[in-house]
Design a protein around this motif. Structure first.
Motif, PDB file in Angstrom:
ATOM      1  N   ALA A  87     -10.718  -1.411   4.777  1.00 14.92           N
ATOM      2  CA  ALA A  87      -9.210  -2.254   4.831  1.00 14.92           C
ATOM      3  C   ALA A  87      -8.086  -1.330   4.693  1.00 14.92           C
ATOM      4  CB  ALA A  87     -10.550  -3.080   3.321  1.00 14.92           C
ATOM      5  N   ALA A  88      -8.445  -0.582   3.681  1.00 15.01           N
ATOM      6  CA  ALA A  88      -6.923   0.312   3.664  1.00 15.01           C
ATOM      7  C   ALA A  88      -7.128   0.878   4.488  1.00 15.01           C
ATOM      8  CB  ALA A  88      -7.252   1.934   1.888  1.00 15.01           C
ATOM      9  N   LEU A  89      -7.553   1.707   5.791  1.00 13.41           N
ATOM     10  CA  LEU A  89      -6.764   1.839   6.710  1.00 13.41           C
ATOM     11  C   LEU A  89      -6.234   0.958   7.476  1.00 13.41           C
ATOM     12  CD1 LEU A  89      -9.176   4.661   8.084  1.00 13.41           C
ATOM     13  CD2 LEU A  89      -7.047   4.611   7.362  1.00 13.41           C
ATOM     14  N   PHE A  90      -7.200  -0.554   7.632  1.00 15.98           N
ATOM     15  CA  PHE A  90      -6.132  -1.876   8.189  1.00 15.98           C
ATOM     16  C   PHE A  90      -5.331  -1.591   7.999  1.00 15.98           C
ATOM     17  CE2 PHE A  90     -10.781  -2.976  10.120  1.00 15.98           C
ATOM     18  CZ  PHE A  90     -10.325  -2.665  11.731  1.00 15.98           C
ATOM     19  N   PHE A  91      -5.235  -2.239   6.336  1.00 14.30           N
ATOM     20  CA  PHE A  91      -3.821  -1.906   5.434  1.00 14.30           C
ATOM     21  C   PHE A  91      -2.576  -1.361   6.514  1.00 14.30           C
ATOM     22  CE2 PHE A  91      -1.488  -1.948   2.084  1.00 14.30           C
ATOM     23  CZ  PHE A  91      -0.325  -3.082   1.722  1.00 14.30           C
ATOM     24  N   LEU A  92      -2.493  -0.481   6.184  1.00 22.41           N
ATOM     25  CA  LEU A  92      -2.042   0.836   6.434  1.00 22.41           C
ATOM     26  C   LEU A  92      -1.466   0.721   7.930  1.00 22.41           C
ATOM     27  CD1 LEU A  92      -3.712   4.128   4.436  1.00 22.41           C
ATOM     28  CD2 LEU A  92      -1.482   2.962   3.649  1.00 22.41           C
ATOM     29  N   VAL A  93      -2.397   0.226   9.002  1.00 21.16           N
ATOM     30  CA  VAL A  93      -1.966   0.038  10.284  1.00 21.16           C
ATOM     31  C   VAL A  93      -1.373  -1.313  10.180  1.00 21.16           C
ATOM     32  CG1 VAL A  93      -2.676  -0.494  12.260  1.00 21.16           C
ATOM     33  CG2 VAL A  93      -3.554   1.336  10.665  1.00 21.16           C
ATOM     34  N   GLN A  94      -1.434  -2.228   9.654  1.00 25.11           N
ATOM     35  CA  GLN A  94      -0.535  -3.163   9.827  1.00 25.11           C
ATOM     36  C   GLN A  94       0.482  -3.357   8.635  1.00 25.11           C
ATOM     37  OE1 GLN A  94      -1.612  -5.875  11.881  1.00 25.11           O
ATOM     38  NE2 GLN A  94      -2.929  -4.573  12.086  1.00 25.11           N
ATOM     39  N   THR A  95       0.670  -1.663   7.878  1.00 31.55           N
ATOM     40  CA  THR A  95       2.639  -2.526   6.979  1.00 31.55           C
ATOM     41  C   THR A  95       3.461  -1.229   7.781  1.00 31.55           C
ATOM     42  OG1 THR A  95       1.315  -1.033   5.014  1.00 31.55           O
ATOM     43  CG2 THR A  95       1.242  -3.671   5.551  1.00 31.55           C
ATOM     44  N   ILE A  96       3.113   0.005   7.696  1.00 28.46           N
ATOM     45  CA  ILE A  96       3.453   0.943   8.524  1.00 28.46           C
ATOM     46  C   ILE A  96       4.380   0.425   9.199  1.00 28.46           C
ATOM     47  CG2 ILE A  96       3.870   3.190   8.762  1.00 28.46           C
ATOM     48  CD1 ILE A  96       1.960   4.067   8.040  1.00 28.46           C
ATOM     49  N   PRO A  97       5.543   0.351   8.981  1.00 26.40           N
ATOM     50  CA  PRO A  97       6.849   0.528   9.997  1.00 26.40           C
ATOM     51  C   PRO A  97       6.979   0.670  11.305  1.00 26.40           C
ATOM     52  CG  PRO A  97       7.943   1.034   8.542  1.00 26.40           C
ATOM     53  CD  PRO A  97       7.060   0.507   7.876  1.00 26.40           C
ATOM     54  N   ASP A  98       7.296   0.681  12.654  1.00 23.48           N
ATOM     55  CA  ASP A  98       7.550   1.436  14.464  1.00 23.48           C
ATOM     56  C   ASP A  98       8.994   2.085  13.244  1.00 23.48           C
ATOM     57  OD1 ASP A  98       5.758   0.671  15.478  1.00 23.48           O
ATOM     58  OD2 ASP A  98       6.177  -1.118  15.942  1.00 23.48           O
ATOM     59  N   GLN A  99       8.475   3.193  13.445  1.00 24.20           N
ATOM     60  CA  GLN A  99       9.728   4.199  13.365  1.00 24.20           C
ATOM     61  C   GLN A  99       9.878   4.637  15.331  1.00 24.20           C
ATOM     62  OE1 GLN A  99       9.038   7.218  10.897  1.00 24.20           O
ATOM     63  NE2 GLN A  99       8.316   5.774   9.133  1.00 24.20           N
ATOM     64  N   THR A 100      11.034   4.000  15.991  1.00 23.57           N
ATOM     65  CA  THR A 100      10.527   4.515  17.622  1.00 23.57           C
ATOM     66  C   THR A 100      11.802   4.818  17.367  1.00 23.57           C
ATOM     67  OG1 THR A 100      11.171   2.122  18.180  1.00 23.57           O
ATOM     68  CG2 THR A 100       9.012   3.056  18.319  1.00 23.57           C
ATOM     69  N   PRO A 101      12.889   5.632  18.159  1.00 23.93           N
ATOM     70  CA  PRO A 101      14.045   6.405  18.052  1.00 23.93           C
ATOM     71  C   PRO A 101      14.970   5.547  18.837  1.00 23.93           C
ATOM     72  CG  PRO A 101      13.029   7.951  18.808  1.00 23.93           C
ATOM     73  CD  PRO A 101      11.792   6.499  18.688  1.00 23.93           C
TER      74      PRO A 101
END
Length: 101
Positions: A87-101
Protein backbone atom coordinates in the motif's frame (compact mmCIF):
# COMPACT_ATOMS: atom_id res chain seq x y z
CA UNK A 1 6.36 -46.18 24.06
CA UNK A 2 3.69 -45.42 21.51
CA UNK A 3 4.84 -44.94 17.96
CA UNK A 4 3.83 -41.86 16.01
CA UNK A 5 1.68 -42.56 13.01
CA UNK A 6 2.64 -41.00 9.67
CA UNK A 7 -0.41 -38.75 9.79
CA UNK A 8 0.67 -37.20 13.09
CA UNK A 9 4.28 -36.71 12.02
CA UNK A 10 5.24 -33.15 11.11
CA UNK A 11 6.23 -32.53 7.50
CA UNK A 12 9.93 -31.90 6.99
CA UNK A 13 9.99 -30.97 3.32
CA UNK A 14 9.02 -27.69 1.65
CA UNK A 15 5.49 -27.31 0.41
CA UNK A 16 5.12 -27.41 -3.35
CA UNK A 17 2.17 -24.98 -3.49
CA UNK A 18 3.83 -22.43 -1.21
CA UNK A 19 7.11 -22.73 -3.09
CA UNK A 20 5.36 -22.22 -6.43
CA UNK A 21 3.57 -19.10 -5.17
CA UNK A 22 6.79 -17.77 -3.67
CA UNK A 23 8.60 -18.22 -6.99
CA UNK A 24 5.75 -16.49 -8.83
CA UNK A 25 5.94 -13.49 -6.46
CA UNK A 26 9.73 -13.45 -6.86
CA UNK A 27 9.38 -13.49 -10.66
CA UNK A 28 6.90 -10.61 -10.52
CA UNK A 29 9.33 -8.64 -8.36
CA UNK A 30 12.16 -9.33 -10.83
CA UNK A 31 10.02 -8.11 -13.74
CA UNK A 32 9.15 -4.99 -11.72
CA UNK A 33 12.82 -4.29 -11.02
CA UNK A 34 13.51 -4.79 -14.72
CA UNK A 35 10.94 -2.12 -15.60
CA UNK A 36 12.44 0.24 -13.01
CA UNK A 37 15.90 -0.35 -14.47
CA UNK A 38 14.69 0.22 -18.03
CA UNK A 39 13.25 3.62 -17.10
CA UNK A 40 9.52 3.08 -16.52
CA UNK A 41 9.81 3.31 -12.76
CA UNK A 42 6.12 3.84 -12.06
CA UNK A 43 5.10 0.59 -13.77
CA UNK A 44 7.96 -1.26 -12.07
CA UNK A 45 7.04 -0.03 -8.60
CA UNK A 46 3.38 -0.86 -9.27
CA UNK A 47 4.42 -4.42 -10.15
CA UNK A 48 6.47 -4.66 -6.95
CA UNK A 49 3.54 -3.32 -4.92
CA UNK A 50 1.10 -5.73 -6.54
CA UNK A 51 3.49 -8.60 -5.79
CA UNK A 52 3.60 -7.60 -2.12
CA UNK A 53 -0.19 -7.34 -1.94
CA UNK A 54 -0.57 -10.72 -3.66
CA UNK A 55 1.91 -12.26 -1.21
CA UNK A 56 -0.12 -10.79 1.66
CA UNK A 57 -3.34 -12.30 0.30
CA UNK A 58 -1.69 -15.68 -0.27
CA UNK A 59 -0.24 -15.67 3.24
CA UNK A 60 -3.70 -14.91 4.59
CA UNK A 61 -5.48 -17.77 2.82
CA UNK A 62 -2.81 -20.49 2.83
CA UNK A 63 -2.34 -22.59 5.96
CA UNK A 64 1.01 -22.05 7.66
CA UNK A 65 2.27 -25.49 6.66
CA UNK A 66 1.48 -24.78 2.98
CA UNK A 67 2.68 -21.17 2.86
CA UNK A 68 6.31 -22.14 2.33
CA UNK A 69 8.70 -19.20 2.29
CA UNK A 70 5.81 -16.74 2.59
CA UNK A 71 5.48 -17.77 6.25
CA UNK A 72 8.18 -15.96 8.19
CA UNK A 73 6.41 -14.75 11.31
CA UNK A 74 2.89 -15.09 12.63
CA UNK A 75 0.21 -14.94 9.94
CA UNK A 76 -1.20 -11.56 10.98
CA UNK A 77 2.26 -10.00 11.24
CA UNK A 78 3.25 -11.25 7.79
CA UNK A 79 -0.01 -10.04 6.23
CA UNK A 80 0.18 -6.59 7.83
CA UNK A 81 3.81 -6.03 6.85
CA UNK A 82 3.36 -7.21 3.25
CA UNK A 83 0.09 -5.33 2.71
CA UNK A 84 1.46 -2.21 4.40
CA UNK A 85 4.55 -2.14 2.19
CA UNK A 86 2.45 -2.75 -0.92
CA UNK A 87 0.00 0.00 0.00
CA UNK A 88 2.86 2.40 0.77
CA UNK A 89 4.43 1.76 -2.63
CA UNK A 90 1.08 2.24 -4.40
CA UNK A 91 0.61 5.49 -2.48
CA UNK A 92 4.09 6.77 -3.37
CA UNK A 93 3.65 5.95 -7.06
CA UNK A 94 0.39 7.90 -7.17
CA UNK A 95 1.57 10.94 -5.19
CA UNK A 96 5.06 11.60 -6.60
CA UNK A 97 4.61 14.19 -9.37
CA UNK A 98 6.17 13.83 -12.80
CA UNK A 99 9.38 15.83 -13.15
CA UNK A 100 9.90 15.80 -16.89
CA UNK A 101 12.16 18.65 -18.09
Amino acid sequence: MAEVSPLEEERRYPSTIGGAFYLAILALAAVGIGFVWSGDWRLGVRLLASGLCAASALRLVLPSRDAGMLAVRHRLTDCLILAGMGAALFFLVQTIPDQTP
